[in-house]
Every structure is written in C-alpha cells, then in structure tokens.
Design a protein around this motif. Structure first.
Motif, PDB file in Angstrom:
ATOM      1  N   PHE A 379      38.382  41.268  10.976  1.00 30.33           N
ATOM      2  CA  PHE A 379      36.988  40.809  10.936  1.00 30.33           C
ATOM      3  C   PHE A 379      36.654  40.037  12.203  1.00 30.33           C
ATOM      4  O   PHE A 379      37.537  39.401  12.785  1.00 30.33           O
ATOM      5  CB  PHE A 379      36.762  39.835   9.771  1.00 30.33           C
ATOM      6  N   VAL A 380      35.373  40.064  12.574  1.00 30.86           N
ATOM      7  CA  VAL A 380      34.899  39.144  13.604  1.00 30.86           C
ATOM      8  C   VAL A 380      33.852  38.255  12.945  1.00 30.86           C
ATOM      9  O   VAL A 380      32.987  38.734  12.205  1.00 30.86           O
ATOM     10  CB  VAL A 380      34.286  39.892  14.805  1.00 30.86           C
ATOM     11  N   VAL A 381      33.990  36.963  13.176  1.00 30.93           N
ATOM     12  CA  VAL A 381      32.962  36.043  12.701  1.00 30.93           C
ATOM     13  C   VAL A 381      32.129  35.670  13.916  1.00 30.93           C
ATOM     14  O   VAL A 381      32.676  35.217  14.933  1.00 30.93           O
ATOM     15  CB  VAL A 381      33.590  34.780  12.066  1.00 30.93           C
ATOM     16  N   ILE A 382      30.836  35.903  13.845  1.00 31.85           N
ATOM     17  CA  ILE A 382      29.969  35.573  14.978  1.00 31.85           C
ATOM     18  C   ILE A 382      29.244  34.262  14.671  1.00 31.85           C
ATOM     19  O   ILE A 382      28.497  34.177  13.689  1.00 31.85           O
ATOM     20  CB  ILE A 382      28.959  36.713  15.255  1.00 31.85           C
ATOM     21  N   ALA A 383      29.574  33.254  15.501  1.00 34.21           N
ATOM     22  CA  ALA A 383      28.951  31.952  15.297  1.00 34.21           C
ATOM     23  C   ALA A 383      27.818  31.805  16.306  1.00 34.21           C
ATOM     24  O   ALA A 383      28.042  31.433  17.443  1.00 34.21           O
ATOM     25  CB  ALA A 383      30.004  30.851  15.482  1.00 34.21           C
ATOM     26  N   GLY A 384      26.605  32.143  15.880  1.00 33.34           N
ATOM     27  CA  GLY A 384      25.448  32.059  16.775  1.00 33.34           C
ATOM     28  C   GLY A 384      24.596  30.843  16.432  1.00 33.34           C
ATOM     29  O   GLY A 384      24.749  30.249  15.363  1.00 33.34           O
ATOM     30  N   ALA A 385      23.712  30.497  17.367  1.00 30.58           N
ATOM     31  CA  ALA A 385      22.890  29.297  17.175  1.00 30.58           C
ATOM     32  C   ALA A 385      21.899  29.481  16.024  1.00 30.58           C
ATOM     33  O   ALA A 385      21.633  28.556  15.255  1.00 30.58           O
ATOM     34  CB  ALA A 385      22.153  28.989  18.469  1.00 30.58           C
ATOM     35  N   GLU A 386      21.384  30.687  15.871  1.00 27.27           N
ATOM     36  CA  GLU A 386      20.365  30.937  14.859  1.00 27.27           C
ATOM     37  C   GLU A 386      20.899  30.727  13.441  1.00 27.27           C
ATOM     38  O   GLU A 386      20.299  30.027  12.629  1.00 27.27           O
ATOM     39  CB  GLU A 386      19.855  32.368  15.047  1.00 27.27           C
ATOM     40  N   GLU A 387      22.103  31.348  13.166  1.00 24.28           N
ATOM     41  CA  GLU A 387      22.685  31.187  11.824  1.00 24.28           C
ATOM     42  C   GLU A 387      23.102  29.739  11.576  1.00 24.28           C
ATOM     43  O   GLU A 387      23.140  29.277  10.447  1.00 24.28           O
ATOM     44  CB  GLU A 387      23.920  32.073  11.628  1.00 24.28           C
ATOM     45  N   ALA A 388      23.447  29.039  12.678  1.00 25.53           N
ATOM     46  CA  ALA A 388      23.920  27.656  12.542  1.00 25.53           C
ATOM     47  C   ALA A 388      22.902  26.809  11.802  1.00 25.53           C
ATOM     48  O   ALA A 388      23.254  26.003  10.939  1.00 25.53           O
ATOM     49  CB  ALA A 388      24.223  27.066  13.921  1.00 25.53           C
ATOM     50  N   SER A 389      21.624  27.040  12.086  1.00 26.75           N
ATOM     51  CA  SER A 389      20.582  26.229  11.441  1.00 26.75           C
ATOM     52  C   SER A 389      20.549  26.478   9.935  1.00 26.75           C
ATOM     53  O   SER A 389      20.066  25.656   9.167  1.00 26.75           O
ATOM     54  CB  SER A 389      19.233  26.564  12.076  1.00 26.75           C
ATOM     55  N   ARG A 390      21.072  27.620   9.494  1.00 25.63           N
ATOM     56  CA  ARG A 390      21.087  27.917   8.043  1.00 25.63           C
ATOM     57  C   ARG A 390      22.467  27.643   7.432  1.00 25.63           C
ATOM     58  O   ARG A 390      22.734  27.995   6.294  1.00 25.63           O
ATOM     59  CB  ARG A 390      20.721  29.403   7.822  1.00 25.63           C
ATOM     60  N   GLY A 391      23.395  27.086   8.257  1.00 23.44           N
ATOM     61  CA  GLY A 391      24.753  26.793   7.756  1.00 23.44           C
ATOM     62  C   GLY A 391      25.521  28.069   7.469  1.00 23.44           C
ATOM     63  O   GLY A 391      26.367  28.111   6.584  1.00 23.44           O
ATOM     64  N   SER A 392      25.225  29.130   8.201  1.00 21.02           N
ATOM     65  CA  SER A 392      25.940  30.388   7.935  1.00 21.02           C
ATOM     66  C   SER A 392      26.439  31.022   9.234  1.00 21.02           C
ATOM     67  O   SER A 392      26.174  30.524  10.332  1.00 21.02           O
ATOM     68  CB  SER A 392      25.032  31.341   7.156  1.00 21.02           C
ATOM     69  N   VAL A 393      27.160  32.100   9.096  1.00 25.09           N
ATOM     70  CA  VAL A 393      27.670  32.877  10.238  1.00 25.09           C
ATOM     71  C   VAL A 393      27.495  34.357   9.917  1.00 25.09           C
ATOM     72  O   VAL A 393      27.166  34.711   8.781  1.00 25.09           O
ATOM     73  CB  VAL A 393      29.187  32.611  10.484  1.00 25.09           C
ATOM     74  N   THR A 394      27.753  35.216  10.927  1.00 20.70           N
ATOM     75  CA  THR A 394      27.714  36.643  10.656  1.00 20.70           C
ATOM     76  C   THR A 394      29.150  37.167  10.570  1.00 20.70           C
ATOM     77  O   THR A 394      29.978  36.844  11.420  1.00 20.70           O
ATOM     78  CB  THR A 394      26.965  37.378  11.785  1.00 20.70           C
ATOM     79  N   LEU A 395      29.420  37.934   9.517  1.00 18.91           N
ATOM     80  CA  LEU A 395      30.769  38.483   9.328  1.00 18.91           C
ATOM     81  C   LEU A 395      30.726  39.980   9.586  1.00 18.91           C
ATOM     82  O   LEU A 395      29.970  40.712   8.944  1.00 18.91           O
ATOM     83  CB  LEU A 395      31.234  38.202   7.883  1.00 18.91           C
ATOM     84  N   ARG A 396      31.533  40.423  10.559  1.00 20.02           N
ATOM     85  CA  ARG A 396      31.536  41.840  10.904  1.00 20.02           C
ATOM     86  C   ARG A 396      32.872  42.461  10.498  1.00 20.02           C
ATOM     87  O   ARG A 396      33.945  41.953  10.872  1.00 20.02           O
ATOM     88  CB  ARG A 396      31.345  41.984  12.423  1.00 20.02           C
TER      89      ARG A 396
END
Ligand code: HAM
Length: 419
Positions: A379-396
């Motif tokens: 898996f890749v976890v993408i820690a972007g600024a946009e998701e940060a504001s929602r307390g989440s990350v993107t999981l690929r």
C-alpha cells in the motif's frame, strides 16, 4: 585493491535467504517451546578438552575437523563443532541438576567443522537442536523423535525417512564392540587404511565408512541388536511401541552408527530424498547419551537430544520455505507539510506493528509512487495537505491502483485487516 572474501566454506546469508532463515527459526522456537524447551546460548569458543572428552578422541570431528588454536594466554581453545558437549558443560558447571529434576534446552547456533566443502556441507554451518536432560524413560526417546519429525513435516517437508537403532548401554556396547572386532580382525587386510586404524581405536565407526570394500564387509558384520541386554531390549521395544502408537514413521537400521562417541541406547537420523542434496543425506541426527554428564564431571544423568543442519533443511525445503511476505506500507508526503506529516503517519503505523517506509527526500507524488513500487510496497499512504484538514489520508492499493480516503483513526486496522 584486492577484494577480501569470506573464509572458504563460510557464507553470508543475505537478501531473500534471510527471510527463509527467520521462517524456519521462528517455526522451530514455537514448536519446541510447546514441548517445554527453553533456549540456551553458550560461547562459540570452548576449551578443546571439552570436545576431546565429550565427542571422543578417535572421531573424525576431533581428529580432523576442529578449528583449534592456542590463544595469547596459552589456553588451548576450539570453535565448537556441535552443541551437545557445550550444553552439558553448562549443565554441570551451573549445577542445574541440583535445581531441577529435568531440563529441556534448545539452541539455534553456528557450528564449525573443517570438512571438505560441498553442497550441504560447510565449514561454518548452523544447527538447531534440543537436549532433554534427566529423563531415562523410553517415552522421552519417543517424544523427542516425534517432536523432531513433526517439526519437519509441519514445515511441509516431503520424503522424510526416519532411521532408528540402539547401541545398548555400556555393557551391551562392550559386547558388541568385542564381537565386531573379532569379526573384523579376520578381514583386516580388506579394510581401507582408515578403517584398519579405526579397528584398534574406534571399531564401530567402520560400519559408517563409505569406501565400497568396507561397506561390503559391514553388510555381514554381527548385529548389535542380537547382543542387547534384556533391559536395553525392553527400552528399545518400548520406544518403538510408542512411535507405532503415534504413527510416527520410522525404519529400523541395525547397522546405523553415529559419528560422535557419546551415544548409548537409542540413536536416530532423519534422511531426506532430494535432488537438492544429491544423494539421500542426513539432515538431522541424535540419540541418547547417558554417560556424558558423568564424563564431564557431573552426577550420572540420563540425556537425549538431536540437532539438524539449517542449511541442509533449507536446501531440501526449496521453495516450500517461502514465507508469506508481510505487508509493506510506503508513506508518501506531498508538499512541505505533507513531507513532515508522512513521518507522523509512519510512526503511527509502526506503533501498530506495520512495516512502513517513508521517503526521506522530497519529490513529486509520481516519483514517490515509483519509489514505493521499487520497495515492493503493498500500500501507499498519501499524506497530502488537503486530507490533513479532515484528519484523513489517501490509501492506495498498489496491486489494483484503487484509492480511497481513510480516517487516520482507522488506517492501521484497515491495513491490518488485509494481512
Ligand atoms: P551430527 O549428526 O554430527 O550430530 O550433526 C547434526 C546435523 O548437523 C547433521 O545431520 C547435518 O544436518 C548438520 N551438519 C553436520 N555437519 C555439517 C556441515 N559440515 N555442514 C552442514 N551441516 C552439517 C550432532 O552434532 C549432535 N550434537 C546431535 C545431537 C544432539 N545428539 C544429541 N544431541
């Protein structure tokens, strides 16, 4: 400049190999701990006298194969060629027998024998073994044989052949030795040079000689089984009855002897038919050695044990030893803030026991995904600024390319569920 290489017959264990080692070692620890064995670790160097007394002066190991040297304080030392003598030295030295009635020890450790290197035969090799000290009953013999065989078959090893024999106790052994010498003296001139010498120092070893003429002579030699005392016979019969009851496979091998002198009564070997090792060869050997504790200065104490070679086991296991590779997560940080947050995410995942890599250098998402691919990330976890504001990350998911947004609180359990 000349590149330095490892010593002949001694090898590095790296890359995919190490995962296989961990796999068989972990399985071994779990297996024998279920039977109550505890680990013992002893020094690699021992006084040479331990092996001369323990293994026997006239064995190949002591005569030809030990690495020995005089250290700067004039102590005569040897790199251990096996683990049993050291375990018993430790048992006697620390008076373990006064503290507990029975002792179950196991070890996984490097051993050293200066043999001619070949496939499955090295100068530094590793043994995993077990020693049961303080129990004379035949149930101990049967249990330890069964424990060893179950470990091998649980690993998925095919073509296992277990051979057992008994050398009898001291009395039966002396009778057998006498009968054997009488038989061999009449054929002395047909024996190989080594065996002519063995005849006077260690005649039982002749039965193990690989020279065709000696094999032929051994075939008609008297059998030790017919010379057993009543007690020794009953002991051996009881061992076999238990193995039969449990369905542990074995064959009787009346002419089998072992390369170390300390054995008494039950001895056994496990051979595996495998192209990887060339011919049928022993991967495990062991037996009872009821006199060793006393010979090393302790109170007479019955003992039994075995050891197998890890390199040989891995050779015959081949692809069967391929462990499931654990999930690997790669955390990609996008932008300056994402780069810092990537480390927060990685620390969080590692805290849940998940193997995690992070990019140390900043780069585009594309280049980080490439890097993740090279690492073999699941898996890749993408820690972007946009998701940060929602307390989440993107999981690929790297196998499908599918991406979902996941809240940090549930990220570890979501990844864990895929293991
Ligand atoms: P062993 O039969 O000499 O017994 O060795 C046990 C195993 O160690 C062999 O079956 C083989 O798999 C492995 N081995 C031995 N020499 C080499 C080598 N040069 N290269 C690779 N593997 C090797 C013992 O050592 C006894 N201490 C066993 C024992 C324990 N008996 C009672 N307790």
């Amino acid at each position: 400049m000349k590149i330095l290489r490892s010593v002949k017959g001694m090898h590095d264990i790296v890359d995919e190999e190490i995962a296989k080692w961990h796999y068989v070692e972990t399985a071994y620890r779990q297996h024998v701990e279920r039977y109550g064995y505890r680990e013992i670790r002893t020094p690699v160097l021992e006084p040479i006298e331990l092996f001369v007394r323990g293994i026997g002066e006239a064995t190949d190991i002591v005569e030809k194969e030990m690495y020995t040297f005089m250290d700067k304080g004039d102590d005569h030392l040897a790199l251990r060629p096996e683990g049993t003598a050291s375990a018993i030295r430790s048992y006697v030295q620390h008076a373990i027998g006064a503290k507990e009635a029975q002792t179950k020890w196991y070890y996984i450790a490097p051993m050293f024998r200066r043999e001619r290197p070949a496939k499955g035969r090295y100068r530094q090799f590793h043994q995993a073994g077990a020693e049961l000290i303080g129990v004379s009953e035949p149930s101990a013999d049967a249990e330890i044989i069964d424990m060893a065989v179950r470990y091998l078959s649980d690993l998925g090893l095919k073509g296992i052949g277990v051979q057992i024999n008994t050398l009898g106790g001291s009395e039966s052994r002396a009778r057998f030795r006498e009968a054997l010498v009488e038989f061999l003296l009449n054929r002395e001139t047909d024996l190989c040079g080594d065996c002519r010498r063995r005849l006077h120092v260690n005649p039982l070893r002749i039965l193990d000689c690989k020279v065709p003429g000696c094999i032929e002579i051994s075939r008609t030699a008297p059998s030790g089984l017919s010379l057993l005392s009543q007690e020794d016979r009953e002991h051996f019969d009881a061992v076999r009855r238990l193995l039969d009851r449990w369905g542990t496979p074995y064959e009787l091998a009346p002419s089998m002897v072992r390369g170390l002198d300390y054995y008494t009564r039950t001895i056994f070997e496990v051979q595996v038919e495998s192209d990887a090792l060339g011919t049928k060869s022993a991967i495990l050997g062991g037996g009872r050695y009821d006199n060793l504790v006393a010979e090393l200065g302790g109170k007479p104490t019955p003992t039994i044990g075995y050891a197998f070679g890890i390199e040989r086991l891995l050779l015959v296991l081949g692809e069967t030893a391929r462990p499931k590779s654990p999930v690997l997560v790669f955390v990609a940080g996008v932008g300056e803030e994402g780069g810092v947050r990537a480390f927060d995410v990685a620390r969080n995942l590692r805290g849940f026991g998940i193997r995690t890599e992070v990019a140390y250098t900043e780069g585009s998402l594309r280049s980080q995904l490439k890097k993740a691919d090279r690492f073999g990330a699941t898996f890749v976890v993408i820690a972007g600024a946009e998701e940060a504001s929602r307390g989440s990350v993107t999981l690929r998911d790297m196998s499908t390319g599918e991406q979902v947004e996941v809240e940090m609180d549930v990220l570890a359990s979501r990844i864990g569920a895929s293991r």
